[in-house]
Design an enzyme around this catalytic site. Sequence first.
Site, PDB file in Angstrom:
ATOM      1  N   LYS A 260      -1.599   8.760   2.909  1.00 31.79           N
ATOM      2  CA  LYS A 260      -1.995   7.569   3.677  1.00 31.79           C
ATOM      3  C   LYS A 260      -1.974   7.914   5.162  1.00 31.79           C
ATOM      4  CE  LYS A 260      -0.218   2.961   5.036  1.00 31.79           C
ATOM      5  NZ  LYS A 260       0.723   1.859   4.746  1.00 31.79           N
ATOM      6  N   ASP A 265      -0.708   0.597  12.260  1.00 37.25           N
ATOM      7  CA  ASP A 265      -0.793  -0.551  11.361  1.00 37.25           C
ATOM      8  C   ASP A 265      -0.237  -1.789  12.057  1.00 37.25           C
ATOM      9  OD1 ASP A 265      -0.797  -2.375   9.298  1.00 37.25           O
ATOM     10  OD2 ASP A 265       0.825  -1.398   8.170  1.00 37.25           O
ATOM     11  N   LYS A 272       1.768  -8.275  12.128  1.00 34.38           N
ATOM     12  CA  LYS A 272       3.212  -8.044  12.057  1.00 34.38           C
ATOM     13  C   LYS A 272       3.903  -8.661  13.272  1.00 34.38           C
ATOM     14  CE  LYS A 272       3.004  -3.535   9.707  1.00 34.38           C
ATOM     15  NZ  LYS A 272       3.803  -3.850   8.517  1.00 34.38           N
ATOM     16  N   ASP A 283       2.716   5.263  10.536  1.00 34.32           N
ATOM     17  CA  ASP A 283       2.120   4.878   9.254  1.00 34.32           C
ATOM     18  C   ASP A 283       1.097   5.907   8.741  1.00 34.32           C
ATOM     19  OD1 ASP A 283       2.371   3.052   7.213  1.00 34.32           O
ATOM     20  OD2 ASP A 283       0.758   1.737   7.932  1.00 34.32           O
ATOM     21  N   ASP A 342      -1.941  -6.966   5.669  1.00 36.81           N
ATOM     22  CA  ASP A 342      -0.925  -5.960   5.988  1.00 36.81           C
ATOM     23  C   ASP A 342      -0.628  -5.050   4.788  1.00 36.81           C
ATOM     24  OD1 ASP A 342       0.862  -4.603   7.538  1.00 36.81           O
ATOM     25  OD2 ASP A 342       2.431  -6.136   7.489  1.00 36.81           O
ATOM     26  N   GLU A 344      -2.429  -2.860   3.524  1.00 36.64           N
ATOM     27  CA  GLU A 344      -3.668  -2.097   3.731  1.00 36.64           C
ATOM     28  C   GLU A 344      -3.604  -0.681   3.168  1.00 36.64           C
ATOM     29  OE1 GLU A 344      -1.279  -2.122   5.856  1.00 36.64           O
ATOM     30  OE2 GLU A 344      -1.166   0.029   6.251  1.00 36.64           O
ATOM     31  N   ARG A 346      -2.485   0.507   0.398  1.00 36.40           N
ATOM     32  CA  ARG A 346      -2.942   0.605  -0.997  1.00 36.40           C
ATOM     33  C   ARG A 346      -4.463   0.468  -1.088  1.00 36.40           C
ATOM     34  NH1 ARG A 346       0.806  -4.364  -2.574  1.00 36.40           N
ATOM     35  NH2 ARG A 346       1.912  -3.434  -0.818  1.00 36.40           N
TER      36      ARG A 346
END
Length: 492
Positions: A260, A265, A272, A283, A342, A344, A346
């Site tokens: 990933k 993010d 967030k 991230d 959020d 995201e 996956r």
Amino acid sequence: MPLKLAVRERDAAALDVPLLVVALPKPAELPAELRALDDQLGGALGRTIGRRDFRGDRDETLHLSGGAKGPARVLLVGMGKATDAPLAIKRAAAIAARQAARLGAGEIGFTSPGMDERGVEQAAVGLLAGSWEYRDLKTPVPADERREPLQSAVILVPDEKAARGALAAGEAIGEGQSLARRLAMMPGNLCTPDFLEQTAREIASRHKLDVTVLGRADMEKRKMGSFLSVAQGTPQEPKLVALEYRGGRKGDKPVVLVGKGLCFDTGGISIKPAQGMEHMKFDMCGAAGVLGAMEAIARLQVEMNVVGIIGATTNMPSGTAIKPGDVVQAASGTFIEIINTDAEGRLVLADLLHFAKDYDPAAVIDAATLTGACVVALGNTASGIFGSDEALVAEVLAAGKRAGEPGWQLPLWDDYKELIRSDTGDIKNSGGRSAGSITAALFLKEFTGEYPWVHMDIAGTAYSETDLVALPKGPTGVPVGTFVEFVRRRAG
Ligand code: BES
Ligand code: MN
Ligand code: ZN
């Protein structure tokens, strides 16, 4: 400048360095190979240990002044009751390197009684890890005002020739980890998807790997609606990069590593909270881990075919961003209802895991800073490990253990699937707070196909917000060690 490492057959007493580090297990005893040094110090080493001023507890350190000849200072570092000596050596070596930097000792010697080849390898990994720093964005301190950084380390060994291969292996792993940590530490305005692509291309050209890069238009052609739904909120070009290392026989199925790569993010429209959001530059640690592992694997010339795939983009709130309630179609055909923008990671991984099928993989392992729930469950100590192929799960757990990057298996039972069933589409991208890491892993499983697959949730292990003694706060290099150990062992 990376730390210069060497192995030498030399008596510690004869080593002319500002600092000699001696790593000792508990209960500490004066090792035979340090008798000459002890004599040179007028018996100070033996007395210190005899008096139990130093006991060899894990992370314990004791600093002694050296004599007129030989090392100017001696640092004892405890290894604890070492159940795994090489890993205890790695930890002691990292602590030693950090301590050397604090003292301003530019050169150190390192020794531990009875260190075997694997110990030498891990000493090298630890020294590189402990001396790693990210100073690229700091104005240099003038040389006369700063303490000297650690520039070189000599590992004392009984057989120099035998230790050379171990040193080279340790350096390869250490360099891979340092690369991953540098990428992780770089802020989101510098470490963009383009930058990750450029870094991947550099690795590829250094080691003659094949590179495939997909941008937005290529992903549209491949109907990667899931990945693209995350990328639609940013003007940055998203990048899917695949590196192919061919160390195995032609036609042998590759191991595919997937990472990933969220360069930042924000959470997107489901934004967030501001507090601590800066950590979301980390991230992309899964992608950094894949690139670091490819660097190490190529340096080690492992005899196996390995493919590294990263999915890089940035999750932003904007007028074009995906919204809660939107439904997108992944490359696999699955309709995904977006509940929370959020979740995201996956969405990016869904299309990467589908893409991985093209390589006809022997196994696929993905690494992702996927869920805050995993940090709640396992903290900074263990990665969450998921998979339906129990043999592969065991292999990944064992690799993590050897690397000193422990994982802990969590269930992937179908019972949890109910939580991510969608009313509008096939599957929801969030199952809410309960079993958050498990529902995230189950979501990924939908896109994996036939190949054996393991998912590593590294949200808690890839970086730390507090000092970890052996490593400072910041990126840890996880999962490079696990990937490398996995591939090495499989290659036989
Ligand atoms: N990147 C985060 C997960 C994360 C959180 C990593 C904390 C490291 C530290 C991920 O994209 C995310 O935001 N996950 C959500 C999922 C939720 C909305 C279902 C989470 O964990 O809160
Ligand atoms: Mn997120
Ligand atoms: Zn994320």
